[in-house]
Design an enzyme around this catalytic site. Structure first.
Site, PDB file in Angstrom:
ATOM      1  N   LYS A  28       0.841  -1.203   0.000  1.00 31.25           N
ATOM      2  CA  LYS A  28       0.000   0.000   0.000  1.00 31.25           C
ATOM      3  C   LYS A  28       0.870   1.244   0.000  1.00 31.25           C
ATOM      4  CE  LYS A  28      -0.975   1.261   4.768  1.00 31.25           C
ATOM      5  NZ  LYS A  28      -0.574   2.645   4.863  1.00 31.25           N
ATOM      6  N   ASN A  29       2.018   1.191   0.693  1.00 32.28           N
ATOM      7  CA  ASN A  29       2.866   2.377   0.788  1.00 32.28           C
ATOM      8  C   ASN A  29       3.578   2.697  -0.525  1.00 32.28           C
ATOM      9  OD1 ASN A  29       2.024   2.665   3.368  1.00 32.28           O
ATOM     10  ND2 ASN A  29       3.936   2.014   4.345  1.00 32.28           N
ATOM     11  N   CYS A 143      -1.970   7.123  11.178  1.00 33.87           N
ATOM     12  CA  CYS A 143      -1.841   6.427  12.453  1.00 33.87           C
ATOM     13  C   CYS A 143      -1.332   7.365  13.527  1.00 33.87           C
ATOM     14  CB  CYS A 143      -0.862   5.266  12.306  1.00 33.87           C
ATOM     15  SG  CYS A 143      -1.537   3.921  11.352  1.00 33.87           S
ATOM     16  N   ARG A 148       4.365  13.279  14.200  1.00 30.79           N
ATOM     17  CA  ARG A 148       4.324  13.285  12.746  1.00 30.79           C
ATOM     18  C   ARG A 148       4.245  14.701  12.151  1.00 30.79           C
ATOM     19  NH1 ARG A 148       1.223   7.914  10.693  1.00 30.79           N
ATOM     20  NH2 ARG A 148       2.971   7.837   9.287  1.00 30.79           N
ATOM     21  N   ASP A 339       7.275  -0.561  11.372  1.00 34.10           N
ATOM     22  CA  ASP A 339       5.933  -1.132  11.188  1.00 34.10           C
ATOM     23  C   ASP A 339       5.847  -2.582  11.656  1.00 34.10           C
ATOM     24  OD1 ASP A 339       5.039   1.241  10.215  1.00 34.10           O
ATOM     25  OD2 ASP A 339       4.956   0.645   8.119  1.00 34.10           O
ATOM     26  N   ARG A 436      -7.233  -0.654   7.135  1.00 39.85           N
ATOM     27  CA  ARG A 436      -6.503   0.338   6.333  1.00 39.85           C
ATOM     28  C   ARG A 436      -5.310  -0.303   5.622  1.00 39.85           C
ATOM     29  NH1 ARG A 436      -4.417   5.195   9.400  1.00 39.85           N
ATOM     30  NH2 ARG A 436      -3.491   5.380   7.334  1.00 39.85           N
TER      31      ARG A 436
HETATM   32  C1  UD1 Z   1       5.985   5.989   6.101  1.00 34.16           C
HETATM   33  C2  UD1 Z   1       5.029   4.812   6.077  1.00 34.16           C
HETATM   34  C3  UD1 Z   1       4.863   4.227   7.473  1.00 34.16           C
HETATM   35  C4  UD1 Z   1       6.226   3.887   8.083  1.00 34.16           C
HETATM   36  C5  UD1 Z   1       7.146   5.100   8.008  1.00 34.16           C
HETATM   37  C6  UD1 Z   1       8.562   4.800   8.475  1.00 34.16           C
HETATM   38  C7  UD1 Z   1       3.519   5.445   4.315  1.00 34.16           C
HETATM   39  C8  UD1 Z   1       2.138   5.853   3.930  1.00 34.16           C
HETATM   40  N1  UD1 Z   1       3.739   5.283   5.601  1.00 34.16           N
HETATM   41  O1  UD1 Z   1       5.389   6.999   6.917  1.00 34.16           O
HETATM   42  O2  UD1 Z   1       4.081   3.040   7.349  1.00 34.16           O
HETATM   43  O3  UD1 Z   1       6.031   3.561   9.439  1.00 34.16           O
HETATM   44  O4  UD1 Z   1       7.235   5.578   6.654  1.00 34.16           O
HETATM   45  O5  UD1 Z   1       9.078   3.716   7.768  1.00 34.16           O
HETATM   46  O6  UD1 Z   1       4.358   5.219   3.457  1.00 34.16           O
HETATM   47  N2  UD1 Z   1       9.243  13.563  10.306  1.00 34.16           N
HETATM   48  C9  UD1 Z   1       9.529  14.853  10.715  1.00 34.16           C
HETATM   49  N3  UD1 Z   1       9.185  15.862   9.877  1.00 34.16           N
HETATM   50  C10 UD1 Z   1       8.606  15.660   8.663  1.00 34.16           C
HETATM   51  C11 UD1 Z   1       8.348  14.333   8.249  1.00 34.16           C
HETATM   52  C12 UD1 Z   1       8.688  13.289   9.094  1.00 34.16           C
HETATM   53  O7  UD1 Z   1      10.036  15.081  11.805  1.00 34.16           O
HETATM   54  O8  UD1 Z   1       8.317  16.642   7.960  1.00 34.16           O
HETATM   55  C13 UD1 Z   1       9.596  12.439  11.217  1.00 34.16           C
HETATM   56  C14 UD1 Z   1       8.395  11.603  11.648  1.00 34.16           C
HETATM   57  O9  UD1 Z   1       7.693  12.214  12.700  1.00 34.16           O
HETATM   58  C15 UD1 Z   1       9.090  10.331  12.067  1.00 34.16           C
HETATM   59  C16 UD1 Z   1      10.254  10.222  11.074  1.00 34.16           C
HETATM   60  O10 UD1 Z   1      10.409  11.529  10.515  1.00 34.16           O
HETATM   61  O11 UD1 Z   1       9.592  10.449  13.365  1.00 34.16           O
HETATM   62  C17 UD1 Z   1      10.036   9.244   9.950  1.00 34.16           C
HETATM   63  O12 UD1 Z   1       8.767   9.466   9.387  1.00 34.16           O
HETATM   64  P1  UD1 Z   1       8.488   9.229   7.823  1.00 34.16           P
HETATM   65  O13 UD1 Z   1       9.580   8.385   7.279  1.00 34.16           O
HETATM   66  O14 UD1 Z   1       8.218  10.541   7.199  1.00 34.16           O
HETATM   67  O15 UD1 Z   1       7.160   8.379   7.860  1.00 34.16           O
HETATM   68  P2  UD1 Z   1       5.932   8.476   6.869  1.00 34.16           P
HETATM   69  O16 UD1 Z   1       6.397   8.805   5.500  1.00 34.16           O
HETATM   70  O17 UD1 Z   1       4.866   9.325   7.480  1.00 34.16           O
END
Ligand code: UD1
Length: 459
Positions: A28-29, A143, A148, A339, A436
């Site tokens: 899905k990702n 989630c 985030r 995950d 989801r």
């Molecule tokens: C994606 C995946 C999720 C997985 C995660 C980490 C999708 C839809 N979801 O989530 O299943 O758990 O990668 O492998 O693909 N962060 C910041 N600032 C930002 C963006 C992120 O501080 O602007 C932080 C987040 O809070 C977190 C870390 O970076 O602590 C990693 O998050 P990120 O890799 O961005 O996760 P997602 O892309 O949301």
């Protein structure tokens, strides 16, 4: 699939008797990001092996609301020949084929209500900014596993010449009147979402963009390689530095369809389930090379695993333990995936040894631990990022009227595994969150021999 849906699961009381095969869906990702990327194209694109879960449905609705035309064509493989040994997850598997024509998109406003139910909605800002130079969107949902924030996205757009305005109730408006310009962006933190979003934005930007400190998850490479075949110029795919040379026009839709890679998180979830509950479980149509870290850890702990070209067989092991205390931490790819942290914790409650788990990606990912403790697990919370587990402990039934609560997609799956190991009957609520990410999970589990029913609490 309703917000009131619950699962009632009969535990196996430690017996390893599940048997059969499960076919892994597309990730899905990955598919969600390819759907967002459809906005970069000059005509309709075809996406194959798309999983049929509620996040995909949400993304379809968001794109349609903006003016895209989407045709959900058929399942790419609907059935497999019946075979007695092992049983096959026949009609429950196979991917959707989506035909998305985003050329008629006439709005750059991402529907606030839909976007707040799914974090991946923010990826749409990349393709919308690339094509239209403006977007309006709410703080994305998803989630509840940590703060985030979206600072990496906003500062990236700033570097590419856009201005960001935040209005009341967290609505963000980003615009670049003359379109985005290539820039050098160094992420202060590794982020999957920020990497793929700014990569997509850069595809239609003017000039060259260099992204440093990028995430290297296979789902990003899956989308990037497809974009390249269709005319994008992305270098450094799968490395920490990605360079994108902006194209002079939209990508060519007729070139090649997108084929979603197998979901390594779904495969890892079933692998852990199989290690605890199966006599023999074949995990089919997966990509073992994306799961090296997970497989290596389980093998070190004594799990019987056989790797084939595109499948993994896990069978009952007599002796799973760790002689030395072990410290495991979640990390960005290729490290142990955050995950799979919840199902891994359930696994460790059943293993002889002492373990410490450190969650380095999200600070709010241990909410489900309270439920495991209620079931008898010996888990100590050190802080919001670290727990200690001492195993093995049998998991027992909860008191009357007590239920297990799925707090997010992966923790929800972990509770299914906990209930399965447990002695007695368990009710899990909030299963719409599990929906989801895991397509028709109860039907696929029933085929393996699990006694699981979906009920509607309100009825
Ligand atoms: C994606 C995946 C999720 C997985 C995660 C980490 C999708 C839809 N979801 O989530 O299943 O758990 O990668 O492998 O693909 N962060 C910041 N600032 C930002 C963006 C992120 O501080 O602007 C932080 C987040 O809070 C977190 C870390 O970076 O602590 C990693 O998050 P990120 O890799 O961005 O996760 P997602 O892309 O949301």
């Amino acid at each position: 699939m309703d917000k009131n849906d619950e699962f009632i699961i009969q535990g196996l009381a430690g017996e390893k008797k599940l048997h059969g095969a499960v076919i892994i869906n597309g990730a899905k990702n990955s598919a969600l990001k390819a759907m967002a990327a459809s906005i970069l194209f000059d005509g309709p694109v075809i996406l194959e092996n798309v999983p049929d879960n509620s996040d995909i449905q949400t993304m379809i609705s968001i794109l349609e609301k903006m003016g895209a035309k989407i045709n959900v064509k058929e399942k790419s493989f609907t059935s497999f020949p019946a075979s007695p040994e092992p049983q096959r997850a026949s009609k429950n598997s196979g991917g959707l084929i989506l035909e998305i024509d985003a050329t008629g998109i006439n709005s750059t406003e991402i529907d606030p209500e839909l976007a707040t139910s799914m974090r991946a909605s923010i990826v749409l800002t990349g393709s919308l900014m690339g094509r239209f130079g403006k977007v309006s969107f709410p703080a994305p949902g998803g989630c509840v596993i940590g703060a985030r924030p979206i600072d990496l996205f906003l500062s990236g757009y700033g570097k590419m010449g856009a201005t960001v305005k935040e209005e009341n109730d967290c609505l963000h408006k980003i615009s670049a009147i003359d379109g985005l310009k290539g820039a050098e962006i160094t992420f202060s933190k590794i982020s999957v979402g920020a990497t793929e979003t700014l990569m997509m934005a850069a595809v239609l930007a003017k000039g060259k963009t260099v992204l440093n400190n990028c995430a290297r998850e296979p789902e990003i490479a899956n989308v990037a390689e497809w974009l390249n075949v269709c005319g994008a110029n992305i270098k450094g795919i799968g490395t920490p530095t990605i360079e994108v040379e902006g194209t002079n026009g939209k990508l060519l839709s007729f070139k090649e369809s997108f084929v979603t890679i197998p979901d390594r998180i779904e495969a890892g979830s079933f692998l852990i389930l199989g290690a605890l509950c199966a006599k023999k479980l074949k995990i089919e149509k997966c990509q073992p090379k994306h799961m090296n870290t997970v497989v290596k850890l389980l093998v070190e702990l004594g799990v019987n695993i056989k790797i084939e070209k595109d499948s993994i067989i896990v069978s009952a092991s007599d002796f799973i333990n760790s002689t030395l205390p072990r410290s495991i931490k979640t990390l960005e790819y290729p490290g142990f995936p955050t995950d799979l942290q919840p199902p891994l914790v359930v696994f460790l409650t059943q293993i002889k040894g002492q373990f410490s788990i450190r969650e380095t990606i999200f600070e709010g990912r241990f909410k489900y631990v309270g439920d495991l403790i209620k079931m008898g697990a010996n888990i100590t919370t050190i802080n919001s990022r670290e727990i200690k587990i001492k195993g093995p402990t049998p998991l027992h039934e909860l008191s009357e009227n007590e239920e297990l609560t799925a707090h997010d997609i992966r923790a929800g799956f972990a509770l299914i595994v906990a209930a399965l190991i447990g002695n007695g009957k368990f009710t899990i609520n909030n299963v719409h969150l599990i929906d989801r990410g895991y397509e028709k999970i109860e039907e696929r589990l029933k085929i393996l021999g699990v006694e699981i029913e979906r009920t509607d609490k309100a009825r």
